[in-house]
Design a protein around this motif. Structure first.
Motif, PDB file in Angstrom:
ATOM      1  N   THR A   1       0.752  -1.170   0.074  1.00 14.49           N
ATOM      2  CA  THR A   1       0.077   0.116  -0.086  1.00 14.49           C
ATOM      3  C   THR A   1       0.979   1.217   0.097  1.00 14.49           C
ATOM      4  OG1 THR A   1      -0.104  -0.052   2.432  1.00 14.49           O
ATOM      5  CG2 THR A   1      -1.970  -1.264   1.432  1.00 14.49           C
ATOM      6  N   GLY A   2       0.430   2.321  -0.426  1.00 13.79           N
ATOM      7  CA  GLY A   2       1.053   3.509  -0.602  1.00 13.79           C
ATOM      8  C   GLY A   2       0.565   4.539  -1.714  1.00 13.79           C
ATOM      9  N   GLY A   3       1.321   5.439  -2.087  1.00 12.15           N
ATOM     10  CA  GLY A   3       0.948   6.570  -2.874  1.00 12.15           C
ATOM     11  C   GLY A   3       0.660   5.711  -4.293  1.00 12.15           C
ATOM     12  N   SER A   4      -0.448   6.211  -4.756  1.00 15.39           N
ATOM     13  CA  SER A   4      -0.891   5.877  -6.008  1.00 15.39           C
ATOM     14  C   SER A   4      -1.177   6.908  -7.024  1.00 15.39           C
ATOM     15  CB  SER A   4      -2.363   5.049  -5.871  1.00 15.39           C
ATOM     16  OG  SER A   4      -3.297   5.964  -5.183  1.00 15.39           O
ATOM     17  N   GLY A   5      -1.063   8.334  -6.326  1.00 11.33           N
ATOM     18  CA  GLY A   5      -1.497   9.302  -7.341  1.00 11.33           C
ATOM     19  C   GLY A   5      -2.941   9.695  -7.374  1.00 11.33           C
ATOM     20  N   SER A   6      -3.786   8.800  -6.543  1.00 14.74           N
ATOM     21  CA  SER A   6      -5.070   9.034  -6.557  1.00 14.74           C
ATOM     22  C   SER A   6      -5.616   9.261  -5.107  1.00 14.74           C
ATOM     23  CB  SER A   6      -5.880   7.890  -7.319  1.00 14.74           C
ATOM     24  OG  SER A   6      -5.584   6.885  -6.615  1.00 14.74           O
ATOM     25  N   PHE A   7      -6.662   9.923  -4.891  1.00 19.79           N
ATOM     26  CA  PHE A   7      -7.276   9.914  -3.483  1.00 19.79           C
ATOM     27  C   PHE A   7      -6.188  10.376  -2.465  1.00 19.79           C
ATOM     28  CE2 PHE A   7     -10.025   7.453  -5.918  1.00 19.79           C
ATOM     29  CZ  PHE A   7     -11.377   7.945  -5.703  1.00 19.79           C
ATOM     30  N   SER A   8      -5.276  11.448  -2.673  1.00 15.36           N
ATOM     31  CA  SER A   8      -4.168  11.403  -1.841  1.00 15.36           C
ATOM     32  C   SER A   8      -4.675  12.031  -0.483  1.00 15.36           C
ATOM     33  CB  SER A   8      -3.053  12.352  -2.446  1.00 15.36           C
ATOM     34  OG  SER A   8      -2.447  11.656  -3.615  1.00 15.36           O
ATOM     35  N   ASN A   9      -5.869  12.524  -0.417  1.00 16.48           N
ATOM     36  CA  ASN A   9      -6.677  13.002   0.773  1.00 16.48           C
ATOM     37  C   ASN A   9      -6.732  12.025   2.056  1.00 16.48           C
ATOM     38  OD1 ASN A   9      -8.467  12.508  -1.148  1.00 16.48           O
ATOM     39  ND2 ASN A   9      -9.853  13.276   0.491  1.00 16.48           N
ATOM     40  N   GLU A  10      -6.732  10.876   1.411  1.00 12.89           N
ATOM     41  CA  GLU A  10      -7.132   9.569   2.356  1.00 12.89           C
ATOM     42  C   GLU A  10      -6.155   8.847   2.508  1.00 12.89           C
ATOM     43  OE1 GLU A  10     -10.330   7.394   0.478  1.00 12.89           O
ATOM     44  OE2 GLU A  10     -11.789   9.027   0.083  1.00 12.89           O
ATOM     45  N   ILE A  11      -6.052   8.222   3.739  1.00 11.98           N
ATOM     46  CA  ILE A  11      -4.724   7.500   4.188  1.00 11.98           C
ATOM     47  C   ILE A  11      -5.240   5.907   4.211  1.00 11.98           C
ATOM     48  CG2 ILE A  11      -4.059   8.988   5.845  1.00 11.98           C
ATOM     49  CD1 ILE A  11      -5.382   7.450   8.132  1.00 11.98           C
ATOM     50  N   LYS A  12      -6.456   5.666   3.676  1.00  8.33           N
ATOM     51  CA  LYS A  12      -6.821   4.302   3.080  1.00  8.33           C
ATOM     52  C   LYS A  12      -6.524   4.009   1.730  1.00  8.33           C
ATOM     53  CE  LYS A  12     -10.817   1.004   3.284  1.00  8.33           C
ATOM     54  NZ  LYS A  12     -12.294   1.188   3.392  1.00  8.33           N
ATOM     55  N   GLN A  13      -6.004   2.827   1.461  1.00  8.90           N
ATOM     56  CA  GLN A  13      -5.522   2.544   0.324  1.00  8.90           C
ATOM     57  C   GLN A  13      -6.785   2.487  -0.868  1.00  8.90           C
ATOM     58  OE1 GLN A  13      -2.723   1.997  -0.730  1.00  8.90           O
ATOM     59  NE2 GLN A  13      -2.852   0.961  -2.986  1.00  8.90           N
ATOM     60  N   PRO A  14      -6.747   3.203  -1.877  1.00  8.28           N
ATOM     61  CA  PRO A  14      -7.950   3.308  -2.842  1.00  8.28           C
ATOM     62  C   PRO A  14      -8.247   2.087  -3.100  1.00  8.28           C
ATOM     63  CG  PRO A  14      -6.097   4.724  -3.476  1.00  8.28           C
ATOM     64  CD  PRO A  14      -5.606   3.879  -2.354  1.00  8.28           C
ATOM     65  N   GLU A  15      -9.528   1.887  -3.519  1.00  8.07           N
ATOM     66  CA  GLU A  15     -10.253   0.737  -4.029  1.00  8.07           C
ATOM     67  C   GLU A  15     -10.518   0.442  -5.621  1.00  8.07           C
ATOM     68  OE1 GLU A  15     -10.998  -2.198  -2.390  1.00  8.07           O
ATOM     69  OE2 GLU A  15     -10.293  -1.373  -0.677  1.00  8.07           O
ATOM     70  N   ILE A  16     -10.233   1.695  -6.180  1.00  6.46           N
ATOM     71  CA  ILE A  16     -10.394   1.696  -7.478  1.00  6.46           C
ATOM     72  C   ILE A  16      -9.226   0.889  -8.381  1.00  6.46           C
ATOM     73  CG2 ILE A  16     -11.424   3.969  -7.540  1.00  6.46           C
ATOM     74  CD1 ILE A  16      -8.804   5.318  -8.587  1.00  6.46           C
ATOM     75  N   PHE A  17      -9.361   0.527  -9.478  1.00  6.27           N
ATOM     76  CA  PHE A  17      -8.384  -0.297 -10.152  1.00  6.27           C
ATOM     77  C   PHE A  17      -7.964   0.533 -11.267  1.00  6.27           C
ATOM     78  CE2 PHE A  17     -11.798  -3.633  -9.393  1.00  6.27           C
ATOM     79  CZ  PHE A  17     -11.136  -3.934  -8.122  1.00  6.27           C
ATOM     80  N   PRO A  18      -6.562   0.543 -11.585  1.00 10.18           N
ATOM     81  CA  PRO A  18      -5.673  -0.589 -10.905  1.00 10.18           C
ATOM     82  C   PRO A  18      -4.967  -0.077  -9.744  1.00 10.18           C
ATOM     83  CG  PRO A  18      -4.444   0.785 -12.633  1.00 10.18           C
ATOM     84  CD  PRO A  18      -5.950   1.389 -12.790  1.00 10.18           C
ATOM     85  N   ASP A  19      -5.283   1.302  -9.249  1.00  7.41           N
ATOM     86  CA  ASP A  19      -4.398   1.714  -8.268  1.00  7.41           C
ATOM     87  C   ASP A  19      -4.330   0.723  -6.884  1.00  7.41           C
ATOM     88  OD1 ASP A  19      -5.645   3.839  -9.919  1.00  7.41           O
ATOM     89  OD2 ASP A  19      -5.387   5.260  -8.606  1.00  7.41           O
ATOM     90  N   LYS A  20      -5.516  -0.086  -6.637  1.00  6.91           N
ATOM     91  CA  LYS A  20      -5.429  -0.648  -5.387  1.00  6.91           C
ATOM     92  C   LYS A  20      -4.289  -1.549  -5.446  1.00  6.91           C
ATOM     93  CE  LYS A  20      -8.542  -4.262  -2.960  1.00  6.91           C
ATOM     94  NZ  LYS A  20      -9.704  -4.979  -2.959  1.00  6.91           N
TER      95      LYS A  20
END
Length: 383
Positions: free
Chosen positions: A230-249
């Motif tokens: 888990t970590g930076g994905s370039g998306s939903f950076s305001n949240e500390i929970k891993q994004p559930e969207i694909f492929p970012d998850k």
């Protein structure tokens, strides 16, 4: 046939990694590093979007190759081992039971051992062909999945994925496939066979660079799976929970973009030349196998017919395998792989444990005179 002894190198270890690579791979990778080298999903620039488009096309082409309609659940990483770890660790826990093949690679075996998961497997004959009909008898109450290599990296025996899929569906179990040695030679038909997960390498049959590969998931399975990293994905950076969207998850952190750009080029080349590549590998395998079977001084392990992959393992009858492999490379410049090939269970199945075999694996660029040269060398050295 007159055999030329002026060959610079004969490369017969394509199961470890392909060589030569796709024709324009080096040029495309170099150009990316020289003129672009931007980070996707981070840098705001046209160059970054160009790289992102290339990666998107790679996902689309992998989906086509797999027979998968959706490309958003094709995930890219360093290769099959990382993919297998992601899938197994994201789905299993201590005490879970899985049904595996009796010829699994250590990428599966060591991961299951580390998780402390239980496993059982059907038997195989001396050629490495697996008795799939035994799977029904070894399911337990805590069985969570079927995990199988599509083809053995030792015997070359291939699995009937359609039949395996039918068994998995009848038992209501997810089917997880290790396709490291299978692509692009076998049709896996992801959607048609209701496969839950398939893990693949970019640097073997797909003719890409080392450090590239990935995995594809059925969407419901992807939603249930925990990410390995888990970590930076370039998306939903305001949240500390891993994004559930694909492929970012499943793609946190900076990808090895140069390798993936190279893989994008190689997969494009493979798709454009798929029929020719498959024919060349099949023809090379059939020719080499027939010539190996004519030698009295070696034993050929695995299937003796054309229902096999391009991987052929042998044992010498009168000289140590490691010594013979060393002679082949030092005296004749023939590159092979000798030993257990990270698959001790496969060698136990065909009674070559603990000494292993010499493994030959032809590629689509292998020449017939190279195979003849190799046969001549074996005749001389494996008396």
């Amino acid at each position: 046939m007159k055999i030329s002894y002026n060959l610079v190198m004969i490369y017969l270890d394509n199961a470890a990694t392909s060589f030569p690579k796709a024709p324009r791979l080096a040029e495309v990778t170099y150009n990316y590093l020289k003129t672009n080298a931007r980070n996707i999903s981070r840098t705001t620039s046209k160059k970054a979007l160009e790289a992102e488009d290339d990666i998107f096309t790679l996902r689309e082409n992998i989906a086509k190759l797999l027979g998968k309609k959706e490309s958003d659940t094709v995930f890219l990483n360093s290769g099959a081992t990382e993919s297998i770890n992601t899938v197994l660790r994201g789905f299993l826990k201590k005490g879970d039971h899985v049904i595996i093949s009796p010829v699994e690679h250590n990428a599966v075996m060591r991961t299951l051992t580390d998780i402390d998961a239980e496993y059982s497997f059907p038997s195989a004959n001396k050629e490495g062909r697996i008795k799939l009909e035994e799977i029904n008898k070894i399911k337990r109450e805590n069985t969570k999945a079927i995990v199988f290599s599509a083809t053995s990296n030792v015997t070359g025996a291939v699995v009937d994925i359609k039949k395996l899929s039918e068994i998995a569906n009848d038992l209501s179990l997810p089917l997880i496939i290790d396709a490291a040695e299978a692509l692009p030679y076998l049709d896996v038909d992801f959607d048609e066979n209701n496969i839950s997960a398939i893990c693949f390498s970019g640097h073997k049959g797909l003719l890409g660079p080392q450090g590239s590969g990935g995995f594809a998931l059925r969407k419901d399975f992807a939603k249930a799976l925990r990410p390995l990293i888990t970590g930076g994905s370039g998306s939903f950076s305001n949240e500390i929970k891993q994004p559930e969207i694909f492929p970012d998850k499943f793609e946190s952190g900076t990808r090895n973009i140069p390798a993936l750009i190279g893989m994008a080029e190689s997969v494009k080349y493979v798709l454009e030349n798929l029929d020719c590549i498959r024919k060349a590998v099949k023809d090379n395998t059939s020719y080499f196998l027939s010539r190996l079977l004519s030698l009295d001084n070696i034993t050929v392990h695995g299937p003796k017919d054309e229902e096999r992959s391009s991987i052929i393992s042998i044992s010498a009858k009168s000289i140590d395998n490691a010594e013979l492999a060393e002679i082949l490379v030092e005296k004749y410049e023939i590159e092979t792989r000798v030993g257990l090939h990270c698959a001790p269970f496969a060698h136990k199945a065909i009674d070559t444990f603990p000494y292993g075999t010499i493994r030959f694996s032809v590629g689509c660029f292998t020449k017939k005179d190279e195979l003849d040269f190799t046969i001549d060398a074996l005749k001389k050295e494996a008396r």
